[in-house]
Design a protein around this motif. Structure first.
Motif, mmCIF file in Angstrom:
data_model
loop_
_atom_site.group_PDB
_atom_site.id
_atom_site.type_symbol
_atom_site.label_atom_id
_atom_site.label_comp_id
_atom_site.label_asym_id
_atom_site.label_seq_id
_atom_site.Cartn_x
_atom_site.Cartn_y
_atom_site.Cartn_z
ATOM 1 N N GLU A 52 0.872 -1.216 -0.128
ATOM 2 C CA GLU A 52 0.149 0.123 0.138
ATOM 3 C C GLU A 52 0.880 1.266 0.013
ATOM 4 O O GLU A 52 0.437 2.453 -0.480
ATOM 5 N N ARG A 53 2.022 1.130 0.506
ATOM 6 C CA ARG A 53 3.036 2.306 0.654
ATOM 7 C C ARG A 53 4.492 2.417 -0.069
ATOM 8 O O ARG A 53 5.021 3.337 -0.261
ATOM 9 N N ALA A 54 4.811 1.233 -0.640
ATOM 10 C CA ALA A 54 6.023 1.049 -1.328
ATOM 11 C C ALA A 54 6.170 2.119 -2.534
ATOM 12 O O ALA A 54 5.358 2.028 -3.391
ATOM 13 N N ASP A 55 7.279 2.475 -2.547
ATOM 14 C CA ASP A 55 7.617 3.273 -3.865
ATOM 15 C C ASP A 55 8.359 2.479 -4.919
ATOM 16 O O ASP A 55 9.541 2.045 -4.694
ATOM 17 N N THR A 70 12.417 -11.232 -5.172
ATOM 18 C CA THR A 70 11.564 -12.256 -4.474
ATOM 19 C C THR A 70 11.244 -11.287 -3.263
ATOM 20 O O THR A 70 11.591 -10.323 -2.866
ATOM 21 N N THR A 71 10.265 -12.099 -2.592
ATOM 22 C CA THR A 71 9.755 -11.700 -1.172
ATOM 23 C C THR A 71 9.498 -12.666 -0.156
ATOM 24 O O THR A 71 9.057 -13.739 -0.565
ATOM 25 N N LEU A 72 9.622 -12.424 0.962
ATOM 26 C CA LEU A 72 9.203 -13.450 2.166
ATOM 27 C C LEU A 72 8.280 -12.771 3.199
ATOM 28 O O LEU A 72 8.023 -13.031 4.132
ATOM 29 N N ALA A 73 7.346 -11.681 2.421
ATOM 30 C CA ALA A 73 6.425 -10.781 3.414
ATOM 31 C C ALA A 73 5.132 -11.084 2.560
ATOM 32 O O ALA A 73 5.181 -10.498 1.356
ATOM 33 N N GLU A 74 4.252 -11.405 3.159
ATOM 34 C CA GLU A 74 2.810 -11.415 2.643
ATOM 35 C C GLU A 74 2.639 -10.007 2.302
ATOM 36 O O GLU A 74 1.739 -9.733 1.243
ATOM 37 N N GLY A 75 2.825 -9.035 2.940
ATOM 38 C CA GLY A 75 2.454 -7.951 2.764
ATOM 39 C C GLY A 75 3.156 -6.887 1.385
ATOM 40 O O GLY A 75 2.870 -5.776 1.082
ATOM 41 N N PRO A 92 5.833 -14.373 -9.860
ATOM 42 C CA PRO A 92 4.574 -14.985 -10.217
ATOM 43 C C PRO A 92 3.636 -14.362 -10.970
ATOM 44 O O PRO A 92 2.427 -14.955 -11.226
ATOM 45 N N GLY A 93 3.919 -13.146 -11.502
ATOM 46 C CA GLY A 93 2.918 -12.483 -12.224
ATOM 47 C C GLY A 93 2.094 -11.335 -11.382
ATOM 48 O O GLY A 93 1.801 -11.665 -10.109
ATOM 49 N N VAL A 94 2.082 -10.248 -11.497
ATOM 50 C CA VAL A 94 1.466 -8.964 -10.811
ATOM 51 C C VAL A 94 -0.023 -9.591 -10.526
ATOM 52 O O VAL A 94 -0.534 -9.357 -9.556
ATOM 53 N N GLY A 95 -0.625 -9.888 -11.662
ATOM 54 C CA GLY A 95 -2.156 -10.573 -11.568
ATOM 55 C C GLY A 95 -2.367 -11.447 -10.448
ATOM 56 O O GLY A 95 -3.137 -11.156 -9.551
ATOM 57 N N ALA A 96 -1.458 -12.540 -10.341
ATOM 58 C CA ALA A 96 -1.453 -13.548 -9.286
ATOM 59 C C ALA A 96 -1.392 -13.073 -7.888
ATOM 60 O O ALA A 96 -1.935 -13.397 -6.821
ATOM 61 N N ALA A 97 -0.115 -11.988 -7.791
ATOM 62 C CA ALA A 97 -0.011 -11.446 -6.678
ATOM 63 C C ALA A 97 -1.120 -10.510 -6.050
ATOM 64 O O ALA A 97 -1.323 -10.732 -5.049
ATOM 65 N N ARG A 98 -1.929 -9.824 -7.036
ATOM 66 C CA ARG A 98 -2.946 -9.011 -6.643
ATOM 67 C C ARG A 98 -4.225 -10.108 -6.173
ATOM 68 O O ARG A 98 -4.724 -9.704 -4.781
ATOM 69 N N ILE A 99 -4.495 -11.350 -6.641
ATOM 70 C CA ILE A 99 -5.332 -12.115 -6.223
ATOM 71 C C ILE A 99 -4.790 -12.708 -4.839
ATOM 72 O O ILE A 99 -5.674 -12.617 -4.116
ATOM 73 N N ALA A 100 -3.669 -13.012 -4.785
ATOM 74 C CA ALA A 100 -3.126 -13.761 -3.534
ATOM 75 C C ALA A 100 -3.475 -12.677 -2.332
ATOM 76 O O ALA A 100 -3.770 -13.108 -1.093
ATOM 77 N N ARG A 101 -3.488 -11.275 -2.608
ATOM 78 C CA ARG A 101 -3.451 -10.487 -1.430
ATOM 79 C C ARG A 101 -4.950 -9.902 -1.005
ATOM 80 O O ARG A 101 -5.248 -9.322 -0.005
ATOM 81 N N SER A 102 -5.848 -10.711 -1.623
ATOM 82 C CA SER A 102 -7.230 -10.394 -1.557
ATOM 83 C C SER A 102 -8.004 -11.727 -1.333
ATOM 84 O O SER A 102 -8.302 -12.436 -2.532
ATOM 85 N N PRO A 174 -5.784 -4.055 6.399
ATOM 86 C CA PRO A 174 -5.280 -2.716 5.631
ATOM 87 C C PRO A 174 -6.322 -1.986 4.820
ATOM 88 O O PRO A 174 -6.175 -0.589 5.109
ATOM 89 N N SER A 175 -7.058 -2.539 4.165
ATOM 90 C CA SER A 175 -7.947 -2.001 3.326
ATOM 91 C C SER A 175 -9.488 -1.793 4.021
ATOM 92 O O SER A 175 -10.367 -1.072 3.496
#
Length: 397
Positions: A52-55, A70-75, A92-102, A174-175
């Motif tokens: 939500e806040r990263a540049d 890569t990342t080891l953080a869900e957020g 993973p693909g931005v679309g897949a990451a967006r789905i995973a976060r919701s 967060p949302s």
């Protein structure tokens, strides 16, 4: 090769250890997780990395010249996937990451592609709960749409109980949104899957025990060398990969096993926490953290190693009260030959928080065995209980 890691949640020490043993150069960007991994990397950037806040552009500039992201953080799933895309690197693909976060997006993607799932509704306010229960649903689960660690997940029976729980659920998200869905019976498990270029190349099954005051805290995870996903589970994983359009990632998929077709509860595009990844390594000889790095770097996956044991398990301490002192592992492990690790997760002098999320657990014991699985479970139970006793905390069933 150089790996750029955007965010690392606590208790990911084994990931950094595996990467450093593999000879990788690691850069970590993370200013918020509190994981304390600065000492385990070659370079560290204390910056904001939450989705939500990263540049993203600044992170992409930092990651330039690295061979993988890569990342080891869900957020930070969306942030890491976006930076990888910006640099033309695997992810993973931005679309897949967006789905995973919701969890709401997960349910909708599953519905569009014919995946099984409970009746559900997105929740942004009390009116959504009133409408959901007006349709006749009795038992349901109310939880934040975009948090992890079983935080503020509640079983609710009727609209009054749901409305009472809603402020707590909203505060964790967060949302400030949630999801309510019909409660499904049956045991829970998780599938750990390696996906390369949209293809499933490895999967394992881990059994789960949940409980605690909310009924949803994760108490134990167990995996057995012979206990692998059946054809129905692997088919479900492939369907989810297609529905989310996952490119290259480690998937952690939580499922209900209630006979017939398994039902996905939620999933994410990163290795599991709760030491499940370590259990898979012990019982299946598969280092998912190393796979994660190799996927990000575009390298061939390493061959499976000989498994250390037939069965591996981790159990957690649920407790209340004030922690009296710090406990040394030697005080617990004497005679418990199958227990390899015991750790206190709350410092002396601290008051244990309410048990409404996995991060409130007070400690854990992890082990593996080639002998009787019940003996391993018994030793782990003994270790956890003794840890709680020595800490001066009151164990919660």
């Amino acid at each position: 090769m150089k790996l750029f890691v955007i965010g690392a949640d606590p208790r990911r020490e084994w990931a950094f250890s595996a990467w450093l043993r593999a000879g990788l150069s690691i850069t970590l960007a993370d200013g918020v997780s509190g994981g304390g991994f600065e000492h385990a990397v070659d370079r560290f950037h204390p910056v904001e990395v939450r989705d939500e806040r990263a540049d993203v552009q600044s992170l992409a500039a930092m990651a330039a010249g690295h061979d993988g992201v890569t990342t080891l953080a869900e957020g930070s799933l969306i942030t890491a996937a976006t930076v990888a895309r910006e640099l033309g690197l695997p992810g993973p693909g931005v679309g897949a990451a967006r789905i995973a976060r919701s969890k709401v997006r997960q349910r909708e993607a599953g519905r569009r592609h014919g995946l099984p799932g409970p009746r559900h509704s997105a929740v942004s306010g009390p009116d959504d709960l009133v409408r959901f229960f007006a349709a006749g649903v009795q038992a349901a689960v109310l939880k934040p749409a975009d948090s992890s660690a079983s935080a503020a997940v509640f079983a609710v029976h009727g609209v009054e109980e749901a409305l009472e729980r809603w402020p707590r659920v909203r505060a964790i998200s967060p949302s400030r949104t949630g999801i309510v869905e019909e409660y499904l019976t049956g045991p829970e498990a998780s599938v750990e899957a390696v996906v390369r270029d949209g293809e499933l190349v490895f999967s394992s099954l881990t059994r789960k025990q949940t409980g605690g005051p909310t009924g949803f805290l994760e108490i134990a995870h167990t995996t057995d060398r012979a206990d692998r996903p059946d054809a129905a589970l692997d088919a479900l994983v492939r369907d989810l990969i297609a529905a989310w359009q996952v490119e290259s990632a480690i998937l952690h998929i939580e499922v209900k096993l209630d006979g017939g077709r398994p039902v996905p509860l939620e999933a994410t595009v990163r290795p599991a926490g709760d030491y499940i990844t370590e259990l898979v390594s012990a019982a299946h000889g598969r280092d998912l953290y190393l796979d994660q790095a190799h996927l990000a770097l575009g390298r061939p996956l390493a061959a499976d190693r000989p498994a250390r044991a037939r069965r591996a398990e981790v159990r957690f301490l649920l407790a209340s009260g004030t922690v009296r002192r710090n406990v040394a592992p030697v005080e617990v492990l004497d005679g418990l030959t199958e227990v390899k690790i015991v750790r206190q997760l709350a410092a002396a002098g601290s008051r244990l928080p309410p048990l409404t999320a996995n991060w409130a657990r007070a400690g854990y014991a992890l082990g593996w065995s080639n002998d009787d699985g019940d003996a391993l479970t018994g030793q782990l139970r003994t270790a956890v209980s003794e840890l709680g006793r020595l800490m001066g905390a009151s164990e919660v069933a």
